[in-house]
Design a protein around this motif. Structure first.
Motif, short mmCIF file in Angstrom:
data_model
loop_
_atom_site.label_atom_id
_atom_site.label_comp_id
_atom_site.label_asym_id
_atom_site.label_seq_id
_atom_site.Cartn_x
_atom_site.Cartn_y
_atom_site.Cartn_z
N GLU A 166 0.84 -1.20 0.00
CA GLU A 166 0.00 0.00 0.00
C GLU A 166 0.89 1.26 0.00
N TYR A 252 -1.91 -8.84 11.38
CA TYR A 252 -1.12 -7.68 11.79
C TYR A 252 -1.07 -6.59 10.74
N GLN A 253 -1.69 -6.80 9.59
CA GLN A 253 -1.79 -5.73 8.61
C GLN A 253 -3.12 -5.87 7.87
N SER A 254 -3.54 -4.78 7.27
CA SER A 254 -4.91 -4.67 6.78
C SER A 254 -5.23 -5.68 5.69
N LEU A 255 -4.26 -6.02 4.84
CA LEU A 255 -4.54 -6.95 3.75
C LEU A 255 -4.89 -8.33 4.28
N ASP A 257 -6.06 -8.94 7.35
CA ASP A 257 -7.29 -8.83 8.12
C ASP A 257 -8.52 -8.79 7.21
N LYS A 258 -8.40 -8.15 6.04
CA LYS A 258 -9.53 -8.11 5.11
C LYS A 258 -9.90 -9.51 4.63
N LYS A 261 -11.58 -11.31 7.63
CA LYS A 261 -12.93 -10.75 7.85
C LYS A 261 -13.90 -11.27 6.80
N SER A 310 -0.19 -3.86 16.60
CA SER A 310 -1.00 -3.83 15.38
C SER A 310 -1.91 -5.05 15.22
N ARG A 312 -4.92 -7.66 15.07
CA ARG A 312 -6.37 -7.67 14.90
C ARG A 312 -6.82 -9.11 15.03
#
Length: 338
Positions: A166, A252-255, A257-258, A261, A310, A312
């Motif tokens: 990102e 631990y990073q958004s990619l 976690d997406k 989820k 960080s 999640r």
């Protein structure tokens, strides 16, 4: 119980261990319960599970031979209650089949780079230490980060940096890498850090932490195929759960976690067409979410274990067998028995 004889426990403090144990407890408290630790690392979470649930067994997977060796030493006092397997977590079904295990009661995933890999400077995962540009979680196979930087064209590098890091300055960094490698190969982490730092405007370098953080993350994910493996591992792990089994995932990073989820949300949502007067049983949700959104580490844990900052955490419970939710190529349902 005999204590570990090396410093592995001191080197690795498992993130959100107490919460993971709490979420797994209803599934692992019965005799014969089996949990898969999909990302064994140095074995901190598995040690906690084996101590908390004395009737449970853990199958620990890791692609890193050094991690398997250290964790196996740490967990040797638990005897045959622990089995170490050299594998990537998307191979979970093949691993369980090889061990004669049909279904498990728990799956734990602690994603991303491990404490071991970060702490061993020569592995090349850290931008804070000069080392060979390797970044392979399994050093015995596959291309290194240096190989990626040497062989990908500029647009491929932009894609990797944008998608996995990102990184908003991806075109600048990719252009600089191509220019620099025309003079000499990039083989050291310090060389890459210098290229990235010089590619980012001074004002941007003053914000958001180390300027090479996103680039190193992107290369690590690309070298190890992490997101592709995770996209395969999540449905495979859910399929391996018995009814009543639980999956706990720390990202631990958004990619990452997406992906987690989305996979858990699919299982927790009815697939019945809108407007049906009665929901068909095979369209009912096959997962129940156990967390409201993603749970974070509290300030006390972050203070004692900075790597929790960080995290999640998401978790779900298997509600029913899913004969219509099969892995590619499989023809039989899973999850039918506890």
């Amino acid at each position: 119980m005999e204590q570990p004889t090396d410093d592995t426990a001191a080197r690795h403090v498992p993130v959100l261990l107490a919460r993971c144990l709490e979420l797994l407890a209803p599934a692992l408290g019965n005799p014969g319960a089996v949990m898969v630790d999909s990302t064994l690392g140095m074995g901190g979470h598995t040690e906690g599970v084996l101590r908390a649930f004395p009737q449970a067994r853990v199958v620990g997977l890791d692609r890193d031979p050094q991690a398997l060796e250290l964790a196996s030493r740490r967990l040797a006092p638990f005897g045959d209650r622990f089995t170490a397997v050299h594998a990537v977590y998307d191979e979970v079904r093949a691993v369980l089949d090889g061990l004669g295990i049909d279904l498990v009661q728990g799956v734990l995933m602690d994603l991303g780079v491990s404490s071991l890999q970060l702490d061993e400077a020569e592995r090349g995962f850290s931008y804070a230490h000069d080392a060979p540009l390797d970044m392979r979680m399994d050093p015995s196979t596959g291309p290194t980060a240096a190989d990626v930087l040497a062989t990908y064209d500029e647009q491929q590098l932009v894609r990797v940096l944008r998608t996995y890091g990102e990184e908003r300055f991806a075109p600048r960094i990719a252009r600089a890498v191509v220019r620099e490698r025309s003079r000499r190969p990039l083989t050291r982490t310090s060389e890459l850090v210098d290229v990235v730092r010089a590619s980012i405007p001074a004002a941007a370098r003053a914000q958001g932490g180390h300027p090479a953080k996103r680039t190193f993350q992107a290369l690590r994910i690309e070298v190890n195929g992490e997101l592709d493996a995770l996209a395969r591992a999540l449905p495979a792990s859910v399929e391996a759960l018995a009814v009543g089994g639980r999956i706990v995932v720390e990202a631990y990073q958004s990619l990452e976690d997406k992906l987690v989820k989305r996979e858990l949300a699919v299982g927790a949502t009815s697939s019945a067409p809108a407007g049906l007067p009665v929901e068909p049983a095979d369209h009912a949700p096959y997962l129940r979410l156990l967390t409201r959104g993603a749970e974070l580490a509290g300030p006390d844990e972050v203070a004692t274990n900075p790597r929790a900052q960080s995290v999640r955490l998401r978790a779900a419970e298997r509600l029913r067998a899913t004969p219509t939710h099969l892995l590619p190529g499989r023809t039989s349902s899973r999850g039918a028995a506890a």
